[in-house]
Scaffold this motif. Structure first.
Motif, PDB file in Angstrom:
ATOM      1  N   ILE A   1      -1.540  -4.447  -8.575  1.00 54.34           N
ATOM      2  CA  ILE A   1      -1.034  -4.698  -7.472  1.00 54.34           C
ATOM      3  C   ILE A   1      -1.736  -4.763  -6.144  1.00 54.34           C
ATOM      4  CG2 ILE A   1       0.639  -3.936  -5.403  1.00 54.34           C
ATOM      5  CD1 ILE A   1       3.021  -2.867  -8.324  1.00 54.34           C
ATOM      6  N   LEU A   2      -2.729  -3.632  -6.247  1.00 60.31           N
ATOM      7  CA  LEU A   2      -3.796  -3.932  -5.304  1.00 60.31           C
ATOM      8  C   LEU A   2      -4.791  -5.030  -5.316  1.00 60.31           C
ATOM      9  CD1 LEU A   2      -4.509   0.541  -4.842  1.00 60.31           C
ATOM     10  CD2 LEU A   2      -3.085  -0.903  -3.377  1.00 60.31           C
TER      11      LEU A   2
ATOM     12  N   PRO B   1      -8.202   3.882  -1.751  1.00 59.67           N
ATOM     13  CA  PRO B   1      -7.104   2.162  -1.861  1.00 59.67           C
ATOM     14  C   PRO B   1      -6.401   1.616  -1.561  1.00 59.67           C
ATOM     15  CG  PRO B   1      -8.413   2.751  -4.242  1.00 59.67           C
ATOM     16  CD  PRO B   1      -8.061   3.875  -3.691  1.00 59.67           C
ATOM     17  N   PRO B   2      -4.739   2.427  -1.719  1.00 53.72           N
ATOM     18  CA  PRO B   2      -3.615   1.661  -1.165  1.00 53.72           C
ATOM     19  C   PRO B   2      -3.839   2.706   0.488  1.00 53.72           C
ATOM     20  CG  PRO B   2      -3.377   3.889  -2.703  1.00 53.72           C
ATOM     21  CD  PRO B   2      -4.581   3.341  -2.982  1.00 53.72           C
ATOM     22  N   ILE B   3      -4.335   3.429   0.513  1.00 55.33           N
ATOM     23  CA  ILE B   3      -4.419   4.450   2.393  1.00 55.33           C
ATOM     24  C   ILE B   3      -5.186   3.095   3.156  1.00 55.33           C
ATOM     25  CG2 ILE B   3      -4.990   5.868   3.826  1.00 55.33           C
ATOM     26  CD1 ILE B   3      -4.686   8.291   1.720  1.00 55.33           C
TER      27      ILE B   3
ATOM     28  N   GLY C   1       0.792  -1.219  -0.435  1.00 52.16           N
ATOM     29  CA  GLY C   1      -0.082  -0.096   0.066  1.00 52.16           C
ATOM     30  C   GLY C   1       1.242   1.447  -0.350  1.00 52.16           C
ATOM     31  N   ALA C   2       2.236   1.333   0.632  1.00 50.77           N
ATOM     32  CA  ALA C   2       2.672   2.378   0.823  1.00 50.77           C
ATOM     33  C   ALA C   2       3.464   2.789  -0.371  1.00 50.77           C
ATOM     34  CB  ALA C   2       4.222   2.510   2.450  1.00 50.77           C
ATOM     35  N   ILE C   3       3.622   1.503  -1.058  1.00 50.94           N
ATOM     36  CA  ILE C   3       4.676   1.772  -2.631  1.00 50.94           C
ATOM     37  C   ILE C   3       3.465   2.258  -3.687  1.00 50.94           C
ATOM     38  CG2 ILE C   3       5.637   0.533  -4.541  1.00 50.94           C
ATOM     39  CD1 ILE C   3       7.205  -1.722  -1.870  1.00 50.94           C
TER      40      ILE C   3
ATOM     41  N   ALA D   1     -10.885  -1.079  -6.753  1.00 54.97           N
ATOM     42  CA  ALA D   1      -9.479  -1.153  -8.416  1.00 54.97           C
ATOM     43  C   ALA D   1     -10.615  -1.330  -9.113  1.00 54.97           C
ATOM     44  CB  ALA D   1      -8.149  -1.905  -6.616  1.00 54.97           C
ATOM     45  N   CYS D   2     -10.982  -2.725  -8.950  1.00 59.51           N
ATOM     46  CA  CYS D   2     -11.210  -2.983 -10.649  1.00 59.51           C
ATOM     47  C   CYS D   2     -12.518  -2.244 -10.727  1.00 59.51           C
ATOM     48  CB  CYS D   2     -12.587  -4.739 -10.828  1.00 59.51           C
ATOM     49  SG  CYS D   2     -11.037  -5.802  -9.936  1.00 59.51           S
ATOM     50  N   VAL D   3     -13.375  -1.694 -10.302  1.00 61.78           N
ATOM     51  CA  VAL D   3     -15.201  -0.739 -10.995  1.00 61.78           C
ATOM     52  C   VAL D   3     -13.915   0.477 -11.553  1.00 61.78           C
ATOM     53  CG1 VAL D   3     -16.659   0.346 -10.039  1.00 61.78           C
ATOM     54  CG2 VAL D   3     -16.428  -1.881  -9.651  1.00 61.78           C
TER      55      VAL D   3
END
Length: 242
Positions: A211-212, A56-58, A35-37, A107-109
């Motif tokens: 990645i997510l 999403p990454p947060i 997530g951080a990357i 993320a997909c949507v």
């Protein structure tokens, strides 16, 4: 008085669950790092992306921290042979499972709306062409080696000063004194980047979305094993207590 487990089956499950949670704690750290990357990479171009891209990454970073804590609870519950702790662990694990699935699905949507959102954002920015916009454009054009929204002609068509910035020049042709390319026509194909930035940005964000999705959904399904093990162990302890 605490009743010790004598059955080989539940005892084995206890140690399996403990080992699972050690690995699960490490996976939580993995989620946090992933997530951080992604956040650091996307945040580099945050002038052009909406908060939906950063969310999403947060969420994964926070989820990774929570997973580490939940895994610690699972280890403690397994060693103490506490049905209450084990069932609490299973419920929390199920909640994290739902959150991770939601992040993966979101993320997909979002990928289907991404290009349109980016294009609108880039168009509005190039129309304004204020100092903040120009700094952001210089950053994205130099790092992604692109120019304009779809083509370099966008700067001539919709920017305020109708000129291409120096960041559209290929590095070897930049005239730092003039702030442009060496002796090049406005849209010189030999010296200006010809690809638009919307495609390059979308490609960059798509890679992060993969990645997510992979991390979120992949680890989410592994958690089902932890839920099953915890519920089985809690049930076995209660049966022996009765």
């Amino acid at each position: 008085m605490k009743i010790k487990m004598r059955s080989c089956g539940p005892s084995l499950i206890k140690y399996v669950l403990f080992a699972f949670n050690v690995l699960f704690a490490l996976s939580g750290l993995g989620i946090l790092v992933a997530g951080a990357i992604v956040l650091a990479d996307v945040n580099e171009f945050n002038h052009f992306v909406e908060g939906r891209v950063l969310a999403p990454p947060i969420v994964l970073i926070v989820t990774g921290l929570i997973i580490f804590l939940i895994a610690s609870l699972g280890c403690f519950g397994a060693i103490k042979e506490s049905p209450t702790l084990l069932l609490t662990y299973a419920v929390l694990l199920a909640m994290i499972f739902i959150i991770e699935l939601a992040v993966g699905i979101a993320a997909c949507v979002f990928k289907s709306d991404l290009e349109g959102m980016l294009k609108n954002s880039l168009m509005e920015s190039i129309k304004r062409s204020n100092h903040e916009d120009n700094v952001a454009w210089d950053n994205v054009q130099r790092k992604l080696m692109c120019c304009g929204v779809d083509t370099p002609a966008d700067w001539k068509a919709i920017s305020l000063n109708k000129t291409l910035p120096a960041s559209c020049c290929q590095p070897e042709f930049v005239d730092t004194a003039a702030g442009n390319c060496f002796d090049s026509p406005a849209l010189g194909k030999d010296k200006f980047f010809q690809e638009g930035c919307v495609g390059k940005l979308k490609e960059r964000i798509d890679k992060n979305a993969v990645i997510l999705i992979g991390v979120g959904i992949g680890i989410a399904f592994i958690q089902i094993l932890g839920i099953v093990l915890a519920c089985y162990l809690a049930s076995a302890i209660r049966r022996q207590a009765n």
